[in-house]
Design an enzyme around this catalytic site. Structure first.
Site, PDB file in Angstrom:
ATOM      1  N   LYS A 148      -8.353   5.709   5.881  1.00  9.18           N
ATOM      2  CA  LYS A 148      -7.809   7.041   6.111  1.00  9.18           C
ATOM      3  C   LYS A 148      -8.623   7.719   7.216  1.00  9.18           C
ATOM      4  O   LYS A 148      -9.847   7.686   7.199  1.00  9.18           O
ATOM      5  CB  LYS A 148      -7.869   7.860   4.823  1.00  9.18           C
ATOM      6  CG  LYS A 148      -7.142   9.192   4.900  1.00  9.18           C
ATOM      7  CD  LYS A 148      -7.054   9.851   3.545  1.00  9.18           C
ATOM      8  CE  LYS A 148      -6.284  11.165   3.626  1.00  9.18           C
ATOM      9  NZ  LYS A 148      -6.135  11.799   2.301  1.00  9.18           N
TER      10      LYS A 148
ATOM     11  N   GLU B  53       0.380  14.037 -13.949  1.00  9.22           N
ATOM     12  CA  GLU B  53       0.491  15.376 -14.537  1.00  9.22           C
ATOM     13  C   GLU B  53       0.925  15.332 -15.994  1.00  9.22           C
ATOM     14  O   GLU B  53       0.438  16.126 -16.814  1.00  9.22           O
ATOM     15  CB  GLU B  53       1.476  16.217 -13.715  1.00  9.22           C
ATOM     16  CG  GLU B  53       1.007  16.535 -12.309  1.00  9.22           C
ATOM     17  CD  GLU B  53       1.316  15.443 -11.295  1.00  9.22           C
ATOM     18  OE1 GLU B  53       0.970  15.628 -10.116  1.00  9.22           O
ATOM     19  OE2 GLU B  53       1.924  14.414 -11.678  1.00  9.22           O
TER      20      GLU B  53
ATOM     21  N   ARG C 186       6.367  18.557 -12.804  1.00  7.70           N
ATOM     22  CA  ARG C 186       6.488  17.141 -13.148  1.00  7.70           C
ATOM     23  C   ARG C 186       6.135  16.876 -14.610  1.00  7.70           C
ATOM     24  O   ARG C 186       6.357  15.774 -15.117  1.00  7.70           O
ATOM     25  CB  ARG C 186       5.568  16.321 -12.234  1.00  7.70           C
ATOM     26  CG  ARG C 186       5.985  16.352 -10.776  1.00  7.70           C
ATOM     27  CD  ARG C 186       4.823  16.023  -9.831  1.00  7.70           C
ATOM     28  NE  ARG C 186       4.267  14.710 -10.031  1.00  7.70           N
ATOM     29  CZ  ARG C 186       4.584  13.621  -9.328  1.00  7.70           C
ATOM     30  NH1 ARG C 186       5.489  13.703  -8.376  1.00  7.70           N
ATOM     31  NH2 ARG C 186       3.996  12.472  -9.545  1.00  7.70           N
TER      32      ARG C 186
END
Length: 590
Positions: free
Chosen positions: A248, A336, A364
């Site tokens: 990244k 979640e 969610r």
């Protein structure tokens, strides 16, 4: 100086005219292009830099948009956008009336699926593959690119589980960089780390156990290897997964070394990579820092307090507690649903769980909020960060639905503090073990009180406050939009005729004060940083109707359409809840 290759590319058809030997130069140009624009316009940097080579290889080998490509989450899709017709408008990224920071179906035919939340790509691409099969399109390719943080989510596993028993032509590319926004966590992350160094035995490959052909891991920055592998996989039938290893922030030293900060770094120097310093001295705190420092302070004196976040320890500022009390603060990854039910389980055993989740992500876990928490009346404390309009991330990230979707749940207390001190005191009050679950919503960004660390005071549940008395129009606000009201009233010459009341508690409502307000004022304006339908204003109208009040009631908030991207100030103005628009509405009603 070599001739620019990127300048001649608008679409993948232009890309395919290049020889393979030219692609590394294109990768450098594309990386520089992203860096130069994000340096001044801001946005998601590190994720996009990490998939430059992959993006080029995918559009070079596959026949997009006929072949279908889905980017999970989508914050890594800047190179994809640049190569698919949006290079010349990329500088408008995330700005009002500009292109979206995420893939969006009505923006381009190359954006096959709208994304912004994680772990949806495998289910979506499988749905597309099944549709192709039913239509007899046997040659069409279906590719999903998903990160190692996202694939650990339950929904991704649901998609893999189903795909493994279908005879469909799908390719899942696992972009493994060991980080989402914060470092990836969990047993699957440890498994993938072992796979990178060749520790895993082939007979214990979790992907192959799900009936996928597993390929890799390979270097995701090695263009020749990527091209050869993708060409091979294009002619391999059935469900398959390619495991690639990327970095990244690849190509920008600071972004590689500080991946959390450079996920979305704000403005920086494109030539050096150094962040442009901000002078935050004396500024009021960010609301998430008020939460983060306050929960740590409370946890030091109450050993039953625990903190939970799904993959957002830095964004939510639970990181402060995690650093000091790692055994009592938990990052559960992009999960979640698990976060909410984990908190419920803890609450049954006498712990005091603070579950901090962004408003848009709590959506969610809606069933878990109802079934596992509220139905059992467990005193879980939901700290709902990024509530309200959040700005440039746009429609997928605005936290504007939580008042409406929590307001209808029995046993649930719903609170929205007006400022940092009230947030601090709400957190303290919740820690005293309420008899019900409570949701405390607060916005992204800074408040207005620099000296917010005042002694704790308990807040009476369901009590509203009179900020200002009037005699003609009453404004009832909830949450930090109260500040917009204060600014608006200061600009109105006849402001003495206007009362202002703050309802920290949306549920339960202060019916005693509400009754007095409805008796005193002929006109009522309700204001909230959330959707009007089913929100705070709707509750006021319901109460007035049920008690035969005939007042004129005007509701201000987010209208019944999806608000797109722009600055918070621009979007609040569009919704009519900026201080200027509030003042305009009041003057019209006077």
């Amino acid at each position: 100086m070599a001739q620019s290759l990127l300048s001649n590319i608008q679409y993948p058809s232009d890309l395919k005219k290049l020889s393979r030997d030219q692609l590394p130069q294109l990768a450098k140009e594309l990386r520089d292009f992203v860096i130069n624009i994000v340096a001044t316009k801001e946005g998601h940097l590190g994720a996009s830099l990490g998939v430059i080579e992959l993006t080029i290889a995918l559009h070079y080998i596959f026949d997009t948009p006929s072949d279908l490509l889905v980017w999970d989450v989508g914050h890594q899709a800047y190179p994809h956008k640049i190569l698919t017709g949006r290079k010349d408008v990329f500088h408008t990224n995330r700005q009002l009336n500009g292109i979206s920071g995420f893939p969006k179906r009505n923006e381009s035919e190359y954006d096959t699926f709208g994304v912004g939340h994680s772990s949806t790509s495998i289910s979506a691409i499988l749905g597309m593959a099944i549709a192709s099969k039913l239509k007899g399109n046997s040659k069409k390719q279906h590719i999903a690119v998903i990160g190692d943080a996202s694939i650990a989510s339950g929904m991704a596993f649901e998609g893999l589980n189903h795909a493994g028993v279908t005879d469909t032509n799908i390719l899942v590319i696992l972009n493994d960089n060991a980080i989402g926004i914060d470092p990836s966590v969990g047993a699957l992350k440890e498994y993938l780390t072992k796979a990178q160094v060749g520790v895993k035995p082939r007979t214990n490959n979790i992907i192959e156990s799900l009936n996928f052909n597993y390929f890799g891991p390979i270097d995701g920055h090695d263009l020749p290897s990527l091209l050869d592998t993708l060409e091979k996989l294009k002619n391999t039938s059935g469900p398959k997964l390619l495991h690639i290893i990327t970095t990244k922030g690849k190509g920008l030293k600071q972004a590689e070394e500080n991946q959390i900060k450079y996920h979305a770094p704000g403005k920086f120097d494109a030539s050096t990579g150094d962040l442009i310093p901000k002078n935050n001295n004396g500024l009021p705190p960010k609301f998430q820092d008020v939460f983060g420092h306050t929960i740590l302070e409370l946890a030091r004196s109450n050993e039953n307090i625990v903190g939970i976040t799904p993959a957002m320890p830095t964004g939510s500022s639970l990181k402060y507690m995690m650093e000091e009390m790692p055994d009592r603060a938990f990052d559960v990854g992009i999960a979640e649903q698990h976060a909410v039910t984990l908190a419920a389980g803890m609450a049954t055993q006498g712990l005091v769980p603070f579950c901090t989740i962004y408003s848009t992500f709590l959506q969610r876990a809606y069933d878990q909020v109802i079934h596992d928490v509220a139905l059992q009346n467990l005193p879980v404390i939901f700290c709902i960060d990024r509530a309200g309009i959040v700005g440039a991330d746009g429609a997928t990230h605005h936290g504007v639905f939580d008042i409406a979707y929590l307001n209808c749940i029995p046993n649930m207390i719903v609170a929205a503090p007006s400022d940092e001190i009230e947030l601090r005191n709400l957190l303290y009050t919740a820690s005293l073990k309420l008899e019900h679950p409570i949701a405390i919503r607060y916005p992204r960004g800074r408040g207005h009180i620099p000296n917010w660390k005042t002694p704790f005071k308990s807040i009476e549940i369901g009590k509203a406050k009179q900020f200002k008395k009037g005699d003609e129009i009453a404004i009832m606000s909830t949450g930090t939009v109260a500040h917009n009201v204060v600014v608006a009233l200061a600009s109105i010459a006849s402001e003495k005729r206007i009362g202002h009341y703050h309802f920290c508690f949306i549920k339960p409502l202060d019916t005693q004060m509400l009754t007095e307000i409805l008796k005193t004022y002929s006109t009522i304006i309700t204001i909230e940083d959330g959707v009007i339908n089913g929100g705070f204003g709707s509750s006021i109208i319901d109460f007035a109707n049920q008690n035969d009040f005939k007042n004129k009631i005007v509701t201000l908030g987010v209208p019944d359409y999806f608000i797109q991207h722009g600055t918070v100030e621009e979007l609040q103005d569009i919704c009519g809840i900026s201080s200027e628009k509030i003042a305009k509405t009041v003057k019209k009603l006077l």
